[in-house]
Enzyme design. Structure first.
Site, short mmCIF file in Angstrom:
data_model
loop_
_atom_site.label_atom_id
_atom_site.label_comp_id
_atom_site.label_asym_id
_atom_site.label_seq_id
_atom_site.Cartn_x
_atom_site.Cartn_y
_atom_site.Cartn_z
CB ALA A 156 36.97 31.21 40.86
N GLY A 164 37.70 34.82 44.38
CA GLY A 164 36.98 33.98 45.19
C GLY A 164 37.79 33.79 46.53
CD GLU A 173 34.38 36.94 45.08
OE1 GLU A 173 34.74 36.05 44.60
OE2 GLU A 173 33.30 37.84 44.55
CD GLU A 215 36.85 38.64 41.05
OE1 GLU A 215 37.65 39.71 41.19
OE2 GLU A 215 36.56 37.71 42.03
#
Ligand code: CAA
Length: 259
Positions: free
Chosen positions: A65, A110, A113, A133
Site C-alpha cells: 500500500a 498489499g 495480499e 506492515e
C-alpha cells in the site's frame, strides 16, 4: 471501457492482462489505483476467461500500500482505505474466471495480499515476498493475516507477519505460497500459456469449481462435499457437459460455449 491513470489493460482474445503502472513508487497501491483495479477487474469479469495481474517495470509486482498516502491517515480514513483493498481482493475470489498473479519482483504488504487473492501465483526468479506492515507499526490490512495463513499455515504465516522479513521465490515455492518460478523474461508468456489452456476448458465448470473451492474452504467437509455433488449434478444439464463428453468420445477437441 474506462481509461485509467495507474492501470494498463491489454486484451488477447479471452485473456485480459491488468498491469499496475506506477513504477516510480514500485507500483504501490494508493486509493486511486485500488479503485481503478476494482473497476478494471469488474469490466472484464464477464468476457474474460482469465485475468493476469502484474506490475510495470522490472523491480516490483506491487511493493505494498502507498505509505505516503497512509502517513496522514486517521483511524477512520485507514478503515476506508482497508475496505478498498478488501473489495478488490474479495472480487478476485468471486469472479467466475480464473485469476493469475505474475509476480515479477517485490510483492510486499498489499502487493502480497493482492497476489494471494488470485487463483494462482507464478513468480520470476527475482521475486521477493513479505508482509512488512509491522515494521511500520501496523498489521496487514488487505486480508494478509487471513489468506496467507490459509495458504502456508499458521507457523509460517506468523513468522512472516511478526518478523516482516522477505522470502525469495525459492522459499515461497517451498512453503506453497506460489505455483512456480520462471525466468523474468518468460514469466508473462508462461502465465499466458496457463491462461490460454484454462480458456479452452468448460467455462461453467471452471467458474463452479472456483466457487466450490472458495466457499468450501469456510464450510464443514460434509456440507462442502454435498455442495460439490449438487454442482456436479447440475452441470449435467448444460450444453458444455454434452459437448465435452461427445467431443471426447468422437476424439475431437470440444467447442464450449458457456451454456
Ligand atoms: N509506498 C510508497 N512508496 C513506495 C513504496 C510504498 N509501499 N515502496 C516503494 N516506494 C517508493 C520509494 O519511496 C521510492 O520513492 P522515491 O524514489 O521517491 O524515494 C521508490 O518507490 C523506490 O523505492 P526504494 O528507493 O525504497 O527502492 P529500493 O530498491 O531501495 O527498495 C523496497 C525496495 C525494499 C521494496 C523498499 O522500497 C520498501 O521497503 N518499500 C516499502 C515496502 C513496504 O513496507 N510495504 C508495505 C506497505 S504497508 C501495507 O501494504 C499495508 C497493507 O497491508 C494494506
Amino acid at each position: 471501457m474506462a481509461s485509467f491513470e495507474n492501470i494498463l489493460v491489454e486484451h488477447d482474445g479471452p485473456i485480459a492482462t491488468i498491469t499496475v503502472n506506477r513504477p516510480k513508487s514500485l507500483n504501490a497501491l494508493n486509493s486511486t489505483t485500488l479503485r481503478e483495479l476494482t473497476q478494471a477487474v469488474r469490466e472484464h469479469a464477464e468476457q474474460a476467461r482469465a485475468i493476469i495481474l502484474t506490475g510495470a517495470g522490472d523491480k516490483a509486482f506491487v511493493a505494498g500500500a502507498d505509505i505516503s498516502e497512509m502517513k496522514p491517515m486517521t483511524p477512520w480514513s485507514a478503515r476506508e482505505f482497508s475496505e478498498l483493498g478488501h473489495v478488490v481482493t474479495a472480487l478476485l475470489e468471486d469472479l467466475p474466471c480464473a485469476t493469475i498473479a505474475a509476480v515479477n519482483g517485490y510483492a510486499l504488504g498489499g502487493g502480497l495480499e493482492l497476489a494471494v487473492a488470485c487463483d494462482m501465483i507464478f513468480a520470476s526468479e527475482n521475486a521477493r515476498f513479505g508482509l512488512p506492515e509491522v515494521t511500520l507499526g501496523v498489521t496487514p490490512g488487505f486480508g494478509g493475516t487471513q489468506r496467507l495463513v490459509r495458504l502456508v499455515g499458521k507457523l509460517r504465516a506468523k513468522e512472516m507477519i511478526f518478523t516482516g522479513d522477505m522470502i525469495d521465490a525459492k522459499r515461497a515455492l517451498e512453503i506453497g505460497l506460489i505455483n512456480g518460478i520462471h525466468p523474468r523474461e518468460s514469466l508473462l508468456a508462461h502465465c499466458k500459456t496457463v491462461a490460454q489452456k484454462i480458456a479452452t476448458r468448460g467455462p461453467l465448470a471452471i467458474s463452479r469449481a472456483k466457487r466450490l473451492v472458495e466457499r468450501g474452504y469456510d464450510m464443514a467437509l460434509r456440507a462442502a462435499n454435498r455442495q460439490e455433488a449438487e454442482t456436479f449434478a447440475l452441470l449435467f444439464d448444460t450444453e458444455d457437459r454434452r459437448e465435452g463428453m461427445a467431443a471426447f468420445l468422437e476424439k475431437r477437441p470440444p467447442k464450449f460455449q458457456g451454456k
